[in-house]
Motif scaffolding. Structure first.
Motif, PDB file in Angstrom:
ATOM      1  N   THR A 260       0.826  -1.329  -0.158  1.00 33.33           N
ATOM      2  CA  THR A 260      -0.097  -0.013  -0.016  1.00 33.33           C
ATOM      3  C   THR A 260       0.819   1.193   0.047  1.00 33.33           C
ATOM      4  O   THR A 260       2.195   1.120   0.416  1.00 33.33           O
ATOM      5  CB  THR A 260      -0.930   0.097   1.158  1.00 33.33           C
ATOM      6  N   ALA A 261       0.253   2.452  -0.097  1.00 34.06           N
ATOM      7  CA  ALA A 261       0.879   3.682  -0.263  1.00 34.06           C
ATOM      8  C   ALA A 261       0.190   4.697   0.398  1.00 34.06           C
ATOM      9  O   ALA A 261      -0.938   4.660   0.390  1.00 34.06           O
ATOM     10  CB  ALA A 261       1.400   4.049  -1.815  1.00 34.06           C
ATOM     11  N   VAL A 262       0.999   5.626   0.987  1.00 32.23           N
ATOM     12  CA  VAL A 262       0.342   6.839   1.549  1.00 32.23           C
ATOM     13  C   VAL A 262       1.054   8.174   0.814  1.00 32.23           C
ATOM     14  O   VAL A 262       2.375   7.998   0.887  1.00 32.23           O
ATOM     15  CB  VAL A 262       0.570   7.090   3.065  1.00 32.23           C
ATOM     16  N   VAL A 263       0.220   8.876   0.150  1.00 35.56           N
ATOM     17  CA  VAL A 263       0.718  10.079  -0.604  1.00 35.56           C
ATOM     18  C   VAL A 263       0.463  11.356   0.086  1.00 35.56           C
ATOM     19  O   VAL A 263      -0.677  11.400   0.393  1.00 35.56           O
ATOM     20  CB  VAL A 263       0.183   9.822  -2.009  1.00 35.56           C
ATOM     21  N   TRP A 264       1.561  11.852   0.531  1.00 32.85           N
ATOM     22  CA  TRP A 264       1.381  13.383   1.167  1.00 32.85           C
ATOM     23  C   TRP A 264       1.457  14.347  -0.145  1.00 32.85           C
ATOM     24  O   TRP A 264       2.380  14.509  -0.929  1.00 32.85           O
ATOM     25  CB  TRP A 264       2.603  13.568   2.040  1.00 32.85           C
ATOM     26  N   LEU A 265       0.376  15.243  -0.107  1.00 30.93           N
ATOM     27  CA  LEU A 265       0.060  16.056  -0.905  1.00 30.93           C
ATOM     28  C   LEU A 265      -0.201  17.430  -0.457  1.00 30.93           C
ATOM     29  O   LEU A 265      -0.495  17.741   0.843  1.00 30.93           O
ATOM     30  CB  LEU A 265      -1.463  15.734  -1.656  1.00 30.93           C
ATOM     31  N   ARG A 266       0.262  18.344  -1.325  1.00 24.71           N
ATOM     32  CA  ARG A 266      -0.345  19.908  -1.232  1.00 24.71           C
ATOM     33  C   ARG A 266      -1.274  20.045  -2.195  1.00 24.71           C
ATOM     34  O   ARG A 266      -1.020  20.174  -3.543  1.00 24.71           O
ATOM     35  CB  ARG A 266       1.272  20.677  -1.339  1.00 24.71           C
TER      36      ARG A 266
END
Length: 211
Positions: free
Chosen positions: A157-163
């Motif tokens: 799985t992945a966690v994407v940190w976004l602006r």
């Protein structure tokens, strides 16, 4: 002007760095600067056996050849020029008798316990890259204006940190679940960016979850 030569800067008992400089004083200053330390707190000694690698970096194999040891880039075992003690012990335990040590594998400045460890690491890196690419692509599809800061991959799985434009805090996108986590103050802004109705605010609905 003197040529650059190899120095080993001793930052502490466990942490040594190879730098190429013209004098001991310059080597201490350069080595200390890399760690944010004072040149007075470090030592430097000449290492002529590494002069051939000026101006650096020094390949891991060259350092193994003069007695250095490393952590395996995959399993973090200690590896020296002979190989990995832990892997050898495990192999002997499984075989029930003494076995020959497996030589380490080096690529540039990286070291692995064995070719098997190197191959496994390559497969794992490739799998993580596929997940990273898939997560990034999905984010750009659902939020074209978002800027990806970091992607953390773990267990498929992945966690994407976004602006996200308009959001004051960082937004997290969970792949492949397709859910967002967002600060409460940015909840409405994220929904507007996603063009979703207010109903889709629960994780079970594939919407945003606020912290």
């Amino acid at each position: 002007m003197a040529d650059l030569v190899a120095w080993v800067v001793e930052l502490d008992d466990e942490h040594h760095e190879v730098v190429f400089e013209r004098s001991e004083a310059r080597a201490r200053v350069r080595g200390a600067r890399k760690e944010g330390a004072s040149a007075r707190d470090v030592k430097a000694r000449r290492e002529p056996r590494l002069d051939a690698h000026t101006p650096g970096p020094v390949p891991a194999q060259a350092l193994l050849d003069i007695g250095w040891h490393f952590e395996c880039a995959r399993c973090y075992h200690y590896v020296d020029g002979d190989g990995c003690q832990r892997c050898a012990d495990n192999a002997e335990e499984e075989a029930g008798h003494e076995v020959e040590w497996v030589p380490p594998v080096t690529r540039g400045q990286d070291v692995w316990c064995s070719e098997a460890c190197h191959s496994a690491d390559a497969r794992e890196r490739a799998a993580r890259q596929l997940i990273t690419s898939a997560a990034r692509a999905e984010v750009h599809q659902v939020l074209p204006g978002a800027q990806v800061e970091t992607v953390f991959v773990n267990d498929g799985t992945a966690v994407v940190w976004l602006r996200v434009p308009g959001c004051r805090g960082t937004v997290r996108y969970h792949w492949p679940a397709g859910t967002f986590r967002v600060q409460l103050r940015d909840h409405a802004t994220l929904l507007a960016a996603l063009r979703r109705p207010a109903l889709e605010t629960w994780e079970s609905e594939g919407g945003a979850v606020h912290d």
